[in-house]
Design a protein around this motif. Sequence first.
Motif, mmCIF file in Angstrom:
data_model
loop_
_atom_site.group_PDB
_atom_site.id
_atom_site.type_symbol
_atom_site.label_atom_id
_atom_site.label_comp_id
_atom_site.label_asym_id
_atom_site.label_seq_id
_atom_site.Cartn_x
_atom_site.Cartn_y
_atom_site.Cartn_z
ATOM 1 N N MET A 1 -14.286 9.279 -57.831
ATOM 2 C CA MET A 1 -12.849 9.566 -57.894
ATOM 3 C C MET A 1 -12.489 10.142 -59.267
ATOM 4 S SD MET A 1 -9.755 6.989 -56.804
ATOM 5 C CE MET A 1 -8.974 6.435 -58.307
ATOM 6 N N ALA A 2 -11.617 11.136 -59.264
ATOM 7 C CA ALA A 2 -11.171 11.705 -60.543
ATOM 8 C C ALA A 2 -10.441 10.627 -61.353
ATOM 9 C CB ALA A 2 -10.241 12.891 -60.285
ATOM 10 N N GLU A 5 -6.561 10.274 -60.646
ATOM 11 C CA GLU A 5 -6.141 10.338 -59.241
ATOM 12 C C GLU A 5 -4.973 9.376 -58.991
ATOM 13 O OE1 GLU A 5 -8.644 12.270 -57.235
ATOM 14 O OE2 GLU A 5 -6.744 12.566 -56.176
ATOM 15 N N GLY A 30 -7.043 15.127 -61.841
ATOM 16 C CA GLY A 30 -6.535 14.595 -60.572
ATOM 17 C C GLY A 30 -5.070 14.206 -60.577
ATOM 18 N N SER A 53 -4.360 20.102 -57.776
ATOM 19 C CA SER A 53 -3.332 19.059 -57.900
ATOM 20 C C SER A 53 -1.957 19.637 -57.570
ATOM 21 C CB SER A 53 -3.338 18.479 -59.320
ATOM 22 O OG SER A 53 -4.492 17.703 -59.525
#
Length: 249
Positions: A1-2, A5, A30, A53
């Motif tokens: 996951m970024a 996020e 993210g 994004s």
Amino acid sequence: MATHEGRTALVTGAAAGIGRAYAKRLAEDGANVVVADIADGAETVGLIEAAGSAGLAVECDVSSAEAVAAAAAAAKERFGTVDILVHNAGIYPICEFKDMTFEEWRQVLAVNLDSAFHLCHELLPAMREQAWGRVVIISSNTFHAGIGGMSHYIASKGGLIGFVRSLAAEVGEEGVTVNSVAPSLVRSKGTTEGPHEELGLFEFVAQGQAIKRTEQPEDLVGAISFLTSDDAAFITGQTLCVDGGWVRA
Ligand SMILES: NC(=O)c1ccc[n+]([C@@H]2O[C@H](COP(=O)([O-])OP(=O)(O)OC[C@H]3O[C@@H](n4cnc5c(N)ncnc54)[C@H](O)[C@@H]3O)[C@@H](O)[C@H]2O)c1
């Protein structure tokens, strides 16, 4: 996951210059990014979207309490909340004190310093309530060097450094960190259009740094990414000089 996020960042002065690079990097990390600027932020929103994004441009003069309140409301309407504030908008006219009018002094203080009051008043309550927030305010390494021709500017940046120290103490127990990043002389839209080249400032400053080249916006984005991440949760009240080692404190 970024790393960012699910977060929303508001970056002031992100329509151009270094702020645009911050917005792009946070989008790559993210985050949704709100571009708050007196200039049109559409181009920056294009970069945010190209990074995958969501972006929103809001016209906002950060020296105006009303404009900041409206920008915060627009950001909340679109994204629900603002988790990260990067306050980057600023002006840096070069003027000796003997030639400076009180209006010029007030203008620099209003855009650079009063703006931090307005932005934090609007955005901190939700960060405290949700027990997570990151505030990064852009100062300048000129505060440490105290060069001439910028007394209004350096007063404003010193004010921001003091503000960060005190505010950090008030919100540290609530999951909110408040830090400052101090660049060196950076080749940006403003410094390229200003008298900096003509005055030989790029070369002069680069030679004073441990790393003897002119700073670019991209040199700063890693620090912004880190200080607004979960990893920086125990760092607050600090001013990080990202300046090629001009200040060696
Ligand atoms: N460029 C440098 O060498 C340098 C060095 C140290 C610190 N800084 C700081 O970094 C920040 C960005 O500098 P830059 O060189 O990218 O500037 P820039 O002039 O290239 O860009 C500044 C951006 O801020 C916006 N802006 C100006 N006044 C505003 C206002 N009242 N409300 C909202 N937006 C406004 C402009 O429209 C522009 O998009 C400033 O705070 C500056 O003091 C810059």
